[in-house]
Design a protein around this motif. Structure first.
Motif, mmCIF file in Angstrom:
data_model
loop_
_atom_site.group_PDB
_atom_site.id
_atom_site.type_symbol
_atom_site.label_atom_id
_atom_site.label_comp_id
_atom_site.label_asym_id
_atom_site.label_seq_id
_atom_site.Cartn_x
_atom_site.Cartn_y
_atom_site.Cartn_z
ATOM 1 N N GLY A 48 29.983 65.612 -8.968
ATOM 2 C CA GLY A 48 30.843 65.741 -10.140
ATOM 3 C C GLY A 48 30.129 66.342 -11.331
ATOM 4 O O GLY A 48 29.134 67.057 -11.186
ATOM 5 N N VAL A 49 30.630 66.058 -12.518
ATOM 6 C CA VAL A 49 30.072 66.618 -13.741
ATOM 7 C C VAL A 49 28.581 66.309 -13.803
ATOM 8 O O VAL A 49 28.169 65.166 -13.617
ATOM 9 N N GLY A 50 27.754 67.323 -14.004
ATOM 10 C CA GLY A 50 26.320 67.119 -14.100
ATOM 11 C C GLY A 50 25.574 67.441 -12.827
ATOM 12 O O GLY A 50 24.357 67.583 -12.859
ATOM 13 N N ASP A 51 26.269 67.574 -11.709
ATOM 14 C CA ASP A 51 25.617 67.982 -10.471
ATOM 15 C C ASP A 51 25.644 69.504 -10.416
ATOM 16 O O ASP A 51 26.705 70.106 -10.302
ATOM 17 N N PRO A 52 24.471 70.142 -10.523
ATOM 18 C CA PRO A 52 24.437 71.603 -10.637
ATOM 19 C C PRO A 52 25.035 72.321 -9.435
ATOM 20 O O PRO A 52 25.393 73.487 -9.532
ATOM 21 N N GLY A 53 25.143 71.637 -8.309
ATOM 22 C CA GLY A 53 25.730 72.291 -7.135
ATOM 23 C C GLY A 53 27.227 72.121 -7.033
ATOM 24 O O GLY A 53 27.858 72.705 -6.157
ATOM 25 N N ALA A 54 27.788 71.323 -7.920
ATOM 26 C CA ALA A 54 29.202 70.937 -7.765
ATOM 27 C C ALA A 54 30.139 71.842 -8.557
ATOM 28 O O ALA A 54 29.774 72.360 -9.619
ATOM 29 N N HIS A 55 31.337 72.000 -8.043
ATOM 30 C CA HIS A 55 32.337 72.768 -8.778
ATOM 31 C C HIS A 55 32.690 72.088 -10.096
ATOM 32 O O HIS A 55 33.128 72.730 -11.038
ATOM 33 N N GLY A 59 32.627 70.543 -15.910
ATOM 34 C CA GLY A 59 33.863 69.885 -16.330
ATOM 35 C C GLY A 59 35.098 70.490 -15.680
ATOM 36 O O GLY A 59 35.013 71.356 -14.807
ATOM 37 N N ARG A 60 36.221 70.003 -16.126
ATOM 38 C CA ARG A 60 37.486 70.341 -15.489
ATOM 39 C C ARG A 60 37.956 71.749 -15.857
ATOM 40 O O ARG A 60 37.890 72.155 -17.021
ATOM 41 N N PRO A 183 18.315 73.659 -9.383
ATOM 42 C CA PRO A 183 17.906 74.000 -10.740
ATOM 43 C C PRO A 183 16.589 74.766 -10.765
ATOM 44 O O PRO A 183 16.383 75.645 -11.586
ATOM 45 N N GLY A 184 15.689 74.435 -9.847
ATOM 46 C CA GLY A 184 14.398 75.084 -9.807
ATOM 47 C C GLY A 184 14.482 76.553 -9.455
ATOM 48 O O GLY A 184 13.575 77.313 -9.735
ATOM 49 N N GLY A 185 15.534 76.957 -8.821
ATOM 50 C CA GLY A 185 15.692 78.342 -8.450
ATOM 51 C C GLY A 185 15.842 78.501 -6.949
ATOM 52 O O GLY A 185 16.773 79.122 -6.473
ATOM 53 N N ASP A 186 14.935 77.911 -6.189
ATOM 54 C CA ASP A 186 15.067 78.038 -4.744
ATOM 55 C C ASP A 186 15.317 76.687 -4.098
ATOM 56 O O ASP A 186 14.552 75.749 -4.248
ATOM 57 N N GLY A 187 16.401 76.621 -3.414
ATOM 58 C CA GLY A 187 16.708 75.414 -2.667
ATOM 59 C C GLY A 187 17.359 74.338 -3.507
ATOM 60 O O GLY A 187 17.348 74.380 -4.721
ATOM 61 N N ASP A 188 17.921 73.369 -2.833
ATOM 62 C CA ASP A 188 18.639 72.271 -3.462
ATOM 63 C C ASP A 188 17.742 71.048 -3.416
ATOM 64 O O ASP A 188 17.257 70.653 -2.384
ATOM 65 N N SER A 189 17.503 70.468 -4.569
ATOM 66 C CA SER A 189 16.597 69.325 -4.594
ATOM 67 C C SER A 189 17.270 68.026 -4.157
ATOM 68 O O SER A 189 16.595 67.030 -3.958
ATOM 69 N N TYR A 190 18.561 68.055 -4.003
ATOM 70 C CA TYR A 190 19.245 66.829 -3.601
ATOM 71 C C TYR A 190 19.479 66.784 -2.094
ATOM 72 O O TYR A 190 20.135 67.668 -1.560
ATOM 73 N N PRO A 191 18.968 65.771 -1.393
ATOM 74 C CA PRO A 191 19.229 65.661 0.052
ATOM 75 C C PRO A 191 20.593 65.018 0.298
ATOM 76 O O PRO A 191 20.682 63.912 0.831
ATOM 77 N N TRP A 192 21.624 65.719 -0.049
ATOM 78 C CA TRP A 192 22.969 65.131 -0.019
ATOM 79 C C TRP A 192 23.849 65.686 1.079
ATOM 80 O O TRP A 192 25.061 65.697 0.984
ATOM 81 N N ARG A 193 23.197 66.180 2.128
ATOM 82 C CA ARG A 193 23.914 66.608 3.323
ATOM 83 C C ARG A 193 23.720 65.513 4.369
ATOM 84 O O ARG A 193 22.596 65.022 4.555
ATOM 85 N N TYR A 194 24.785 65.128 5.005
ATOM 86 C CA TYR A 194 24.745 64.044 5.993
ATOM 87 C C TYR A 194 25.334 64.533 7.302
ATOM 88 O O TYR A 194 26.358 65.200 7.316
ATOM 89 N N TRP A 195 24.658 64.195 8.411
ATOM 90 C CA TRP A 195 25.228 64.557 9.704
ATOM 91 C C TRP A 195 24.853 63.543 10.764
ATOM 92 O O TRP A 195 23.934 62.730 10.561
ATOM 93 N N LEU A 196 25.572 63.581 11.888
ATOM 94 C CA LEU A 196 25.294 62.684 13.004
ATOM 95 C C LEU A 196 24.271 63.345 13.910
ATOM 96 O O LEU A 196 24.458 64.470 14.362
ATOM 97 N N GLU A 197 23.187 62.642 14.144
ATOM 98 C CA GLU A 197 22.101 63.202 14.939
ATOM 99 C C GLU A 197 22.571 63.584 16.333
ATOM 100 O O GLU A 197 23.316 62.847 16.970
ATOM 101 N N GLY A 198 22.116 64.754 16.761
ATOM 102 C CA GLY A 198 22.375 65.188 18.119
ATOM 103 C C GLY A 198 23.731 65.843 18.335
ATOM 104 O O GLY A 198 24.040 66.247 19.458
ATOM 105 N N GLU A 199 24.552 65.959 17.302
ATOM 106 C CA GLU A 199 25.868 66.567 17.468
ATOM 107 C C GLU A 199 25.762 68.088 17.529
ATOM 108 O O GLU A 199 25.183 68.698 16.630
ATOM 109 N N PRO A 200 26.334 68.694 18.563
ATOM 110 C CA PRO A 200 26.287 70.163 18.654
ATOM 111 C C PRO A 200 27.191 70.862 17.647
ATOM 112 O O PRO A 200 27.068 72.063 17.438
ATOM 113 N N THR A 201 28.092 70.120 17.026
ATOM 114 C CA THR A 201 29.041 70.746 16.101
ATOM 115 C C THR A 201 28.561 70.729 14.656
ATOM 116 O O THR A 201 29.304 71.092 13.752
#
Length: 217
Positions: A48-55, A59-60, A183-201
DNA sequence: CTCCAGATATACT
DNA sequence: GTATATCTGGAGC
């Protein structure tokens, strides 16, 4: 695997929690729309507001207004001039947080998903690629602009979100978000991607890239 | 696997 | 006016 049609539709309270908890618990959930059901295998949290990666970062705006609607609302947006991606609004009402649906396995209605995904005159899309990636997932489910703003907790909503990750033998993994330049320029500093281990999809990781200008040739 | 063009709504200057 | 985008498919290694 046969989808559980008896699983309850996820209620408002499910989405009205910390966006990371919602993201983790959405793994393994089923999303159904227009004759296709998918099982979510990969998501990303946007704060949300304040997350540099978020739409919602600044703000709105007219485009992201749905992010500030009630949790459980469906935010579908158009990007790159040709793709739709879908999010489920999470966290307290008005915060602007949401969970991006990044990857899923088609568990019902594969024929219909194939009609939407297969291009005429081209080889059929491999089953694991039908909903692998946020825009592919939206195509398989038949989601686009008219579905932006739907309230998925409503009993009559055409988009149904049900069930949740419940298998303790399948660990949830985390990593940096895809396509987000931090914010640093390269890459996203937040590990906010979640997935199920071993899933081919689970979609292939692609680091956020700063595009080189390509205006006047 | 990596590289790259594509097409356009949106938000910012 | 112009830079960017929660990306994908195809080409080439």
């Amino acid at each position: 695997m046969r989808p559980r049609t008896d699983a309850p539709r996820l209620p408002r309270d499910f989405f009205d929690r910390d966006v990371h908890a919602v993201a983790r618990d959405l793994l393994g959930a089923h999303v159904s729309h227009a004759g296709v059901t998918v099982r979510i295998t990969e998501v990303e949290a946007y704060g949300g507001v304040g997350d540099p990666g978020a739409h919602a970062f600044r703000g709105r705006t007219p485009r992201n207004a749905v992010l500030f609607e009630r949790p459980g609302s469906l935010y579908v947006y158009f990007t790159y001039g040709m793709h739709f991606c879908s999010n489920l609004v999470a966290g307290p009402h008005g915060q602007g947080a949401a969970v991006l649906l990044r990857g899923a396995e088609v568990v019902d209605g594969e024929d219909l998903a194939r009609v939407r995904r297969d291009a005429p005159g081209k080889p059929p899309v491999p089953a694991r690629d039908l909903a692998r990636g946020p825009a592919r997932l939206a195509v398989s489910l038949g989601l686009s602009r008219p579905h932006n703003g739907l309230d998925t907790v409503a009993p009559d909503c055409p988009v149904r979100v049900a069930g949740r990750h419940a298998d303790p033998d399948v660990p949830v993994r985390t990593g940096p978000r895809v396509g987000v330049t931090g914010p640093g320029g390269d890459g996203d500093s937040y590990p906010w991607r979640y997935w199920l281990e071993g899933e081919p999809t689970v979609s292939a990781y692609r680091p956020g890239v700063l595009r080189t200008r390509r205006t006047q040739p």
